[in-house]
Design an enzyme around this catalytic site. Structure first.
Site, PDB file in Angstrom:
ATOM      1  N   LYS A 146      45.460  44.822  33.061  1.00 31.00           N
ATOM      2  CA  LYS A 146      45.908  44.532  34.561  1.00 31.00           C
ATOM      3  C   LYS A 146      47.110  43.869  34.421  1.00 31.00           C
ATOM      4  CE  LYS A 146      44.115  45.258  38.412  1.00 31.00           C
ATOM      5  NZ  LYS A 146      43.622  46.574  39.031  1.00 31.00           N
ATOM      6  N   ASP A 167      48.820  47.935  42.873  1.00 33.19           N
ATOM      7  CA  ASP A 167      47.661  47.097  43.245  1.00 33.19           C
ATOM      8  C   ASP A 167      47.968  46.444  44.581  1.00 33.19           C
ATOM      9  OD1 ASP A 167      45.511  44.474  42.763  1.00 33.19           O
ATOM     10  OD2 ASP A 167      44.886  46.404  41.607  1.00 33.19           O
TER      11      ASP A 167
END
Length: 540
Positions: free
Chosen positions: A168, A210
């Site tokens: 991430k 995201d």
């Protein structure tokens, strides 16, 4: 400026020994006092600690489960003590964040000011490569949050059989404060920083959209990579997913997380065993739902749930909430929000100050930020099902309360895995260099016409008279075979169904009741363990 860390000694960079793991035969749920050791203002664990706790709780069940398994036929029987140490060792390897990168770089703004931008990327697990995970742009993003999301991505990929390690990333900016030109410069510079440290590449680490990012940012990242480290690499387009179709993207990626959420809800709501446990009639038709967060995930979840018979009675956004007991049309609300920048004032609903998180409905979809359902509001939630469209919306203490109140929580690592599943399809498309369906469309079309002709000829021979065969409209639409969109939708539905069945089987096998989260983590941990174990991992 770089700060690069790698650790195998701590659980995602945090020592979690202060949390007590209890009742291992029933998913080792936290006691009400164990969550008080925290540095957050509300006395509950922060996001990284939350994910660590959930994973640690499942660790005990997975260890017991693996120790009970008998060796495969023909495989040498190990000494029990050696075997237990081997299993524990591999499970411990899964815990920490493998590698994390923090970068700082200057940005010259449009007005001439120079500011420092902070960016982060964490690779939780290298058990499979490439690593996979989104890039978010948010003012409060930090290394702990990125590590937590990377850890969650590892388990998310494993639970839906996507062969990636978890990663991430994030850039600490409040996006509305920056112009499009500044956002492009930030995105391209951040990509360069990732490339220089080996944190991006089609076989290394593959970012995706995201919060705060989308197709535009992904196309900038792909272009920057292709012009630098990826120059001459025929697979360079696979360095990111979530790209525009014209840049190697795939049909269905934008709506994938919301569509996957619908499939996840559908799999559980049609299961009589679980519906009986929460005293709800099986079937989606006629059920009411409330969505928190009308962004990409919330919007598409709302659309698909509504399309297949459920009724949206409320929407929660950062600047206000609306409700309508007779139903809110997602498309109308989407058009209104695009035109006005807000859901407030939507003519086919009423603005409300009511806390819709605890309003009466059948399904609650938290699709905004983490830590939205806490010990403070969990006792008052009236929904029968909570579908975690966001990452980490429920704290461990709240999770325990919801289970005690017979509320079914369908966990984030399963139900919002639609995005990474379709990202996997896009990555495969990029490295295979061909669109899905392109090689079979004409063949399928001709085969179906030959089939119709064969049926008509057989009927004519049997009845000795002309009997025309007229294909239906639905058959005509499918006569060319599956398009890329059809294949993506079919693959996503199959993935969500198979994963749900595996999670349910695990939950029932270990008598976990409504603790679907523990079952999902156990399924994921066992798959990751098998990857390490089957590879003949050597510890040095």
């Amino acid at each position: 400026m770089y700060r690069l860390t790698s650790s195998l000694s701590k659980f995602a960079g945090h020592n979690i020994k202060r949390y007590n793991v209890l009742d291992t035969s029933r998913c080792a749920m936290l006691s009400s006092t164990s969550v008080l050791n925290s540095n957050t203002n509300d006395g509950e664990p922060n996001f990284l600690e939350m994910v660590s706790i959930y994973a640690q709780n499942a660790h005990a069940i997975t260890l017991k489960r693996l120790l009970e398994k008998k060796p495969a036929p023909g495989k040498k029987q190990e000494d029990p003590t050696v075997r237990e140490k081997h299993i524990k060792g591999i499970l411990d390897i899964i815990k920490p964040t493998n590698t994390a990168l923090s970068v700082s770089f200057p940005l010259k703004r449009d007005n001439g000011d120079i500011v420092i931008i902070e960016g982060y990327r964490a690779q939780h697990s290298h058990h499979r490569l490439p690593c996979k995970g989104g890039i978010r742009y948010a003012a409060d993003v930090n290394m702990d949050e990125v590590k937590a999301l990377a850890m969650l991505m590892t388990f998310k990929c494993a639970v839906v059989d996507v062969p990636f390690g978890g990663a991430k990333g994030g850039v600490a900016i409040h996006k509305p404060d920056y112009s499009d030109n500044e956002i492009e410069k930030i995105t391209r510079r951040f990509t360069l920083e990732l490339a220089r440290k080996g944190f991006i590449g089609p076989g290394i680490d593959v970012p995706a959209p995201d919060m705060g990012t989308g197709e535009r940012e992904m196309s900038w990242m792909a272009d920057t990579f292709a012009m630098t480290l990826g120059y001459g690499n025929m697979n360079a387009a696979g360095c990111v997913t979530g790209k525009p179709i014209s840049q190697g993207g795939i049909h269905g990626r934008t709506a994938a997380t919301g569509r996957g959420l619908y499939h996840g809800v559908n799999n559980f709501i049609n299961n009589e065993h679980y519906m009986k446990m929460i005293n709800l009639e099986p079937g989606l038709k006629g059920k009411t739902f409330i969505v928190q967060g009308f962004g990409n995930v919330g919007l598409h979840a709302c659309r698909y749930l509504n399309r297949y018979g459920a009724k949206c009675v409320g929407i929660i956004e950062h600047d206000g909430s609306i409700k309508n007991p007779n139903g809110i049309d997602p498309k109308e609300l989407e058009d209104y929000k695009l035109a006005n920048g807000t859901i407030r004032g939507f003519p086919n609903a009423v603005d409300t100050n009511e806390d819709l998180m605890i309003a009466k409905c059948d399904i609650l979809v938290p699709a905004a930020n983490e830590r939205q359902i806490t010990m403070k509001n969990a006792p008052f939630i009236q929904a029968k099902i909570i579908a975690e469209g966001a990452n980490g919306p429920t704290t461990p203490g709240a999770d325990k309360i919801l289970q005690s109140r017979k509320i079914l929580v369908i966990p984030d690592l399963y139900i919002n895995a639609g995005g990474v599943t379709v990202s996997y399809f896009e990555w495969l498309k990029n490295i295979n260099h061909v669109s899905y369906g392109r090689l079979t469309w004409k063949y399928e079309e001709e085969s179906n016409y030959h089939l119709l002709d064969s049926v008509q000829e057989s009927l004519q021979r049997h009845f000795n008279t002309g009997i025309p065969i007229t294909p239906t409209d639905s058959f005509k639409k499918k006569i060319r075979g599956a398009s890329e969109k059809d294949i993506v939708h079919s693959g996503l539905e199959f993935t969500m169904e198979r994963s749900a069945n595996r999670i349910m089987k695990c939950a029932q096998e270990y008598d976990l009741g409504l603790d679907i989260r523990a079952a999902a983590y156990v399924v994921a941990l066992e798959k990751i363990f098998n990857t390490y174990s089957d590879a003949g991992l050597t510890l040095v």
